[in-house]
Design an enzyme around this catalytic site. Structure first.
Site, PDB file in Angstrom:
ATOM      1  N   CYS A  11       4.547  -2.460   3.251  1.00 15.12           N
ATOM      2  CA  CYS A  11       4.844  -3.651   2.449  1.00 15.12           C
ATOM      3  C   CYS A  11       3.707  -4.664   2.541  1.00 15.12           C
ATOM      4  CB  CYS A  11       6.118  -4.331   2.942  1.00 15.12           C
ATOM      5  SG  CYS A  11       7.635  -3.451   2.546  1.00 15.12           S
TER       6      CYS A  11
ATOM      7  N   GLU B  78       3.840  -7.858   3.078  1.00 19.08           N
ATOM      8  CA  GLU B  78       3.987  -8.806   4.196  1.00 19.08           C
ATOM      9  C   GLU B  78       3.447  -8.209   5.490  1.00 19.08           C
ATOM     10  OE1 GLU B  78       6.197  -7.782   2.008  1.00 19.08           O
ATOM     11  OE2 GLU B  78       7.824  -9.205   1.707  1.00 19.08           O
TER      12      GLU B  78
ATOM     13  N   CYS C  60      10.494  -6.344   7.009  1.00 19.23           N
ATOM     14  CA  CYS C  60       9.479  -7.407   7.029  1.00 19.23           C
ATOM     15  C   CYS C  60      10.040  -8.694   7.619  1.00 19.23           C
ATOM     16  CB  CYS C  60       8.922  -7.637   5.630  1.00 19.23           C
ATOM     17  SG  CYS C  60       7.846  -6.287   5.075  1.00 19.23           S
TER      18      CYS C  60
ATOM     19  N   ILE D 207       0.876  -1.176   0.000  1.00 23.15           N
ATOM     20  CA  ILE D 207       0.000   0.000   0.000  1.00 23.15           C
ATOM     21  C   ILE D 207       0.910   1.222   0.000  1.00 23.15           C
ATOM     22  CG2 ILE D 207      -1.868   1.205   1.186  1.00 23.15           C
ATOM     23  CD1 ILE D 207      -2.544  -1.467   2.599  1.00 23.15           C
TER      24      ILE D 207
ATOM     25  N   CYS E  95      11.639  -7.725   2.460  1.00 24.42           N
ATOM     26  CA  CYS E  95      12.659  -6.730   2.818  1.00 24.42           C
ATOM     27  C   CYS E  95      13.104  -6.953   4.265  1.00 24.42           C
ATOM     28  CB  CYS E  95      12.108  -5.311   2.622  1.00 24.42           C
ATOM     29  SG  CYS E  95      11.046  -4.731   3.958  1.00 24.42           S
TER      30      CYS E  95
HETATM   31  N1  THU Z   1       7.683  -4.126  -1.124  1.00 19.98           N
HETATM   32  C1  THU Z   1       6.895  -5.017  -0.462  1.00 19.98           C
HETATM   33  O1  THU Z   1       5.669  -4.902  -0.446  1.00 19.98           O
HETATM   34  N2  THU Z   1       7.502  -6.041   0.190  1.00 19.98           N
HETATM   35  C2  THU Z   1       8.843  -6.261   0.196  1.00 19.98           C
HETATM   36  O2  THU Z   1       9.321  -7.102   0.925  1.00 19.98           O
HETATM   37  C3  THU Z   1       9.698  -5.490  -0.711  1.00 19.98           C
HETATM   38  C4  THU Z   1       9.125  -4.171  -1.141  1.00 19.98           C
HETATM   39  C5  THU Z   1       7.032  -3.024  -1.842  1.00 19.98           C
HETATM   40  C6  THU Z   1       7.214  -1.680  -1.202  1.00 19.98           C
HETATM   41  C7  THU Z   1       7.007  -0.755  -2.377  1.00 19.98           C
HETATM   42  O3  THU Z   1       5.623  -0.491  -2.503  1.00 19.98           O
HETATM   43  C8  THU Z   1       7.460  -1.556  -3.578  1.00 19.98           C
HETATM   44  O4  THU Z   1       7.557  -2.898  -3.145  1.00 19.98           O
HETATM   45  C9  THU Z   1       8.795  -1.127  -4.141  1.00 19.98           C
HETATM   46  O5  THU Z   1       9.773  -1.112  -3.147  1.00 19.98           O
END
Ligand code: THU
Length: 131
Positions: free
Chosen positions: A53, A55, A89, A43, A86
């Site tokens: 993120c 997760e 997370c 989001i 990441c």
């Molecule tokens: N993102 C995630 O949703 N999870 C992760 O573990 C890596 C990054 C998203 C955050 C952002 O909206 C997009 O990926 C680019 O970084």
């Protein structure tokens, strides 16, 4: 255990990602100790920094519904190669999971590779360290 439903839930969550800035869609799904699957998408936010993120979206849904333990996680992004959680997370997953908890990381096409949380977050600082 067959994680087919978990993988499908992560793919479905990716389809509804809110990612107007990066255009990088991420979907996550977790199997919780209540037997339910909780999914989440990234989001994004105009401030960038307030982005959530996928997760942590799924974890917030699970924990706020009363779940406390994560038994498995699937995550999938738009990368050609697998998308792994990441660093932030990984730490948040570690709060509710074990070091041998499977983390299924999917590539753009929907092929998943399984790692353990301990492989992704070696020498983790966990709630056990405070005990
Ligand atoms: N993102 C995630 O949703 N999870 C992760 O573990 C890596 C990054 C998203 C955050 C952002 O909206 C997009 O990926 C680019 O970084």
């Amino acid at each position: 255990m067959d994680f087919d439903m978990l993988r499908k839930a992560a793919i479905a969550a990716r389809n509804i990602a809110y990612a107007p800035y990066s255009h990088f869609r991420v979907g996550a799904a977790l199997l919780a100790d209540d037997g339910r699957i909780y999914s989440g998408c990234n989001i994004e936010n105009a401030s960038y920094g307030a982005t959530l993120c996928a997760e942590r979206t799924a974890i917030a849904k699970a924990v706020s519904e009363g779940a406390r333990r994560i038994l498995a996680v699937a995550v999938i992004g738009d990368s050609e190669g697998e998308t792994a959680p990441c660093g932030i997370c990984r730490q948040v997953i570690a709060e509710f999971a074990e070091l041998d908890t499977p983390i299924l990381c999917g590539d753009r096409e929907g092929d998943f590779t399984t790692h353990t949380l301990g492989e992704l977050l070696p020498f983790a600082f966990t709630p056990a360290d405070l005990a």
